[in-house]
Design a protein around this motif. Structure first.
Motif, PDB file in Angstrom:
ATOM      1  N   LEU A 164       0.828  -1.206   0.000  1.00  0.00           N
ATOM      2  CA  LEU A 164       0.000   0.000   0.000  1.00  0.00           C
ATOM      3  C   LEU A 164       0.864   1.258   0.000  1.00  0.00           C
ATOM      4  N   GLU A 165       2.158   1.072   0.255  1.00  0.00           N
ATOM      5  CA  GLU A 165       3.080   2.201   0.355  1.00  0.00           C
ATOM      6  C   GLU A 165       3.230   2.937  -0.985  1.00  0.00           C
ATOM      7  N   PHE A 166       3.467   2.182  -2.053  1.00  0.00           N
ATOM      8  CA  PHE A 166       3.675   2.779  -3.372  1.00  0.00           C
ATOM      9  C   PHE A 166       2.688   2.160  -4.345  1.00  0.00           C
ATOM     10  N   LYS A 167       1.714   2.913  -4.761  1.00  0.00           N
ATOM     11  CA  LYS A 167       0.669   2.393  -5.626  1.00  0.00           C
ATOM     12  C   LYS A 167       1.248   2.000  -6.987  1.00  0.00           C
ATOM     13  N   GLY A 168       0.894   0.796  -7.430  1.00  0.00           N
ATOM     14  CA  GLY A 168       1.315   0.342  -8.754  1.00  0.00           C
ATOM     15  C   GLY A 168       2.699  -0.285  -8.817  1.00  0.00           C
ATOM     16  N   ILE A 169       3.416  -0.338  -7.701  1.00  0.00           N
ATOM     17  CA  ILE A 169       4.757  -0.934  -7.703  1.00  0.00           C
ATOM     18  C   ILE A 169       4.658  -2.330  -7.119  1.00  0.00           C
ATOM     19  N   ASP A 170       5.156  -3.318  -7.880  1.00  0.00           N
ATOM     20  CA  ASP A 170       5.168  -4.697  -7.398  1.00  0.00           C
ATOM     21  C   ASP A 170       6.306  -4.904  -6.419  1.00  0.00           C
ATOM     22  N   CYS A 171       6.112  -5.803  -5.471  1.00  0.00           N
ATOM     23  CA  CYS A 171       7.143  -6.154  -4.498  1.00  0.00           C
ATOM     24  C   CYS A 171       7.772  -7.496  -4.849  1.00  0.00           C
ATOM     25  N   SER A 172       7.559  -7.949  -6.061  1.00  0.00           N
ATOM     26  CA  SER A 172       8.039  -9.284  -6.421  1.00  0.00           C
ATOM     27  C   SER A 172       9.485  -9.234  -6.882  1.00  0.00           C
ATOM     28  N   GLY A 173      10.067 -10.390  -6.968  1.00  0.00           N
ATOM     29  CA  GLY A 173      11.449 -10.513  -7.406  1.00  0.00           C
ATOM     30  C   GLY A 173      12.097 -11.699  -6.725  1.00  0.00           C
ATOM     31  N   GLY A 174      12.738 -12.538  -7.494  1.00  0.00           N
ATOM     32  CA  GLY A 174      13.387 -13.706  -6.904  1.00  0.00           C
ATOM     33  C   GLY A 174      12.401 -14.832  -6.652  1.00  0.00           C
ATOM     34  N   LYS A 175      12.893 -15.874  -6.041  1.00  0.00           N
ATOM     35  CA  LYS A 175      12.053 -17.024  -5.743  1.00  0.00           C
ATOM     36  C   LYS A 175      11.168 -16.737  -4.541  1.00  0.00           C
ATOM     37  N   ARG A 176       9.970 -17.288  -4.571  1.00  0.00           N
ATOM     38  CA  ARG A 176       9.037 -17.140  -3.445  1.00  0.00           C
ATOM     39  C   ARG A 176       9.339 -18.229  -2.430  1.00  0.00           C
ATOM     40  N   SER A 177       9.485 -17.856  -1.195  1.00  0.00           N
ATOM     41  CA  SER A 177       9.772 -18.818  -0.132  1.00  0.00           C
ATOM     42  C   SER A 177       8.546 -19.674   0.138  1.00  0.00           C
ATOM     43  N   LYS A 178       8.783 -20.974   0.305  1.00  0.00           N
ATOM     44  CA  LYS A 178       7.686 -21.890   0.611  1.00  0.00           C
ATOM     45  C   LYS A 178       7.811 -22.440   2.025  1.00  0.00           C
ATOM     46  N   GLU A 179       8.685 -21.853   2.837  1.00  0.00           N
ATOM     47  CA  GLU A 179       8.856 -22.325   4.210  1.00  0.00           C
ATOM     48  C   GLU A 179       7.642 -21.921   5.035  1.00  0.00           C
ATOM     49  N   THR A 180       7.054 -22.894   5.696  1.00  0.00           N
ATOM     50  CA  THR A 180       5.861 -22.640   6.487  1.00  0.00           C
ATOM     51  C   THR A 180       5.973 -23.241   7.874  1.00  0.00           C
ATOM     52  N   LEU A 181       5.183 -22.721   8.745  1.00  0.00           N
ATOM     53  CA  LEU A 181       4.923 -23.332  10.041  1.00  0.00           C
ATOM     54  C   LEU A 181       3.450 -23.703  10.041  1.00  0.00           C
ATOM     55  N   THR A 182       3.127 -24.856  10.581  1.00  0.00           N
ATOM     56  CA  THR A 182       1.736 -25.241  10.735  1.00  0.00           C
ATOM     57  C   THR A 182       1.330 -24.936  12.163  1.00  0.00           C
ATOM     58  N   VAL A 183       0.277 -24.158  12.315  1.00  0.00           N
ATOM     59  CA  VAL A 183      -0.192 -23.777  13.645  1.00  0.00           C
ATOM     60  C   VAL A 183      -1.659 -24.141  13.796  1.00  0.00           C
ATOM     61  N   MET A 184      -2.067 -24.389  15.024  1.00  0.00           N
ATOM     62  CA  MET A 184      -3.467 -24.649  15.319  1.00  0.00           C
ATOM     63  C   MET A 184      -3.985 -23.529  16.211  1.00  0.00           C
ATOM     64  N   VAL A 185      -5.116 -22.965  15.836  1.00  0.00           N
ATOM     65  CA  VAL A 185      -5.755 -21.914  16.620  1.00  0.00           C
ATOM     66  C   VAL A 185      -7.099 -22.425  17.128  1.00  0.00           C
ATOM     67  N   CYS A 186      -7.495 -21.994  18.312  1.00  0.00           N
ATOM     68  CA  CYS A 186      -8.729 -22.491  18.924  1.00  0.00           C
ATOM     69  C   CYS A 186      -9.330 -21.407  19.819  1.00  0.00           C
ATOM     70  N   THR A 187     -10.641 -21.256  19.741  1.00  0.00           N
ATOM     71  CA  THR A 187     -11.358 -20.314  20.597  1.00  0.00           C
ATOM     72  C   THR A 187     -12.795 -20.799  20.789  1.00  0.00           C
ATOM     73  N   ASN A 188     -13.452 -20.246  21.775  1.00  0.00           N
ATOM     74  CA  ASN A 188     -14.863 -20.607  21.955  1.00  0.00           C
ATOM     75  C   ASN A 188     -15.746 -19.664  21.143  1.00  0.00           C
ATOM     76  N   MET A 189     -17.015 -20.008  21.052  1.00  0.00           N
ATOM     77  CA  MET A 189     -17.945 -19.276  20.195  1.00  0.00           C
ATOM     78  C   MET A 189     -18.126 -17.821  20.621  1.00  0.00           C
ATOM     79  N   SER A 190     -18.072 -17.545  21.909  1.00  0.00           N
ATOM     80  CA  SER A 190     -18.255 -16.177  22.384  1.00  0.00           C
ATOM     81  C   SER A 190     -16.968 -15.353  22.291  1.00  0.00           C
ATOM     82  N   GLY A 191     -15.836 -16.014  22.099  1.00  0.00           N
ATOM     83  CA  GLY A 191     -14.555 -15.312  22.015  1.00  0.00           C
ATOM     84  C   GLY A 191     -13.970 -14.953  23.360  1.00  0.00           C
ATOM     85  N   SER A 192     -14.568 -15.428  24.433  1.00  0.00           N
ATOM     86  CA  SER A 192     -14.078 -15.085  25.771  1.00  0.00           C
ATOM     87  C   SER A 192     -12.887 -15.941  26.194  1.00  0.00           C
ATOM     88  N   GLU A 193     -12.703 -17.084  25.579  1.00  0.00           N
ATOM     89  CA  GLU A 193     -11.582 -17.972  25.931  1.00  0.00           C
ATOM     90  C   GLU A 193     -10.829 -18.353  24.665  1.00  0.00           C
TER      91      GLU A 193
END
Length: 82
Positions: A27-56
């Motif tokens: 969003l810093e520079f409109k119309g300018i791509d931030c691409s270049g080089g290989k895209r990293s595929k390194e990931t972490l797998t995470v699990m997220v959990c909450t209750n329906m009300s969002g209190s816990e």
């Protein structure tokens, strides 16, 4: 669901976090791509959990094969369970 309150209904899901992937656009520079080089595929797998009300919200659980992943070589502690 009529038997349970929103505080007692939980939802958990796993997702991948591409922690080394740079954005394609900015969003810093409109119309300018931030691409270049290989895209990293390194990931972490995470699990997220909450209750329906969002209190816990359960701490994020990092799922992986290594007790000490290389991506956290210089990190002493994380605010998660691993």
């Amino acid at each position: 669901m009529a038997e349970f309150t929103p505080d007692n209904i939980f939802n958990a899901d796993k997702t991948g976090v591409f922690y080394k992937l740079l954005p394609e656009k900015t969003l810093e520079f409109k119309g300018i791509d931030c691409s270049g080089g290989k895209r990293s595929k390194e990931t972490l797998t995470v699990m997220v959990c909450t209750n329906m009300s969002g209190s816990e919200k359960v701490e994020i659980l990092v799922i992986g094969k290594s007790v000490h992943p290389m991506c956290f070589k210089n990190v002493k502690t994380l605010p998660t369970q691993y």
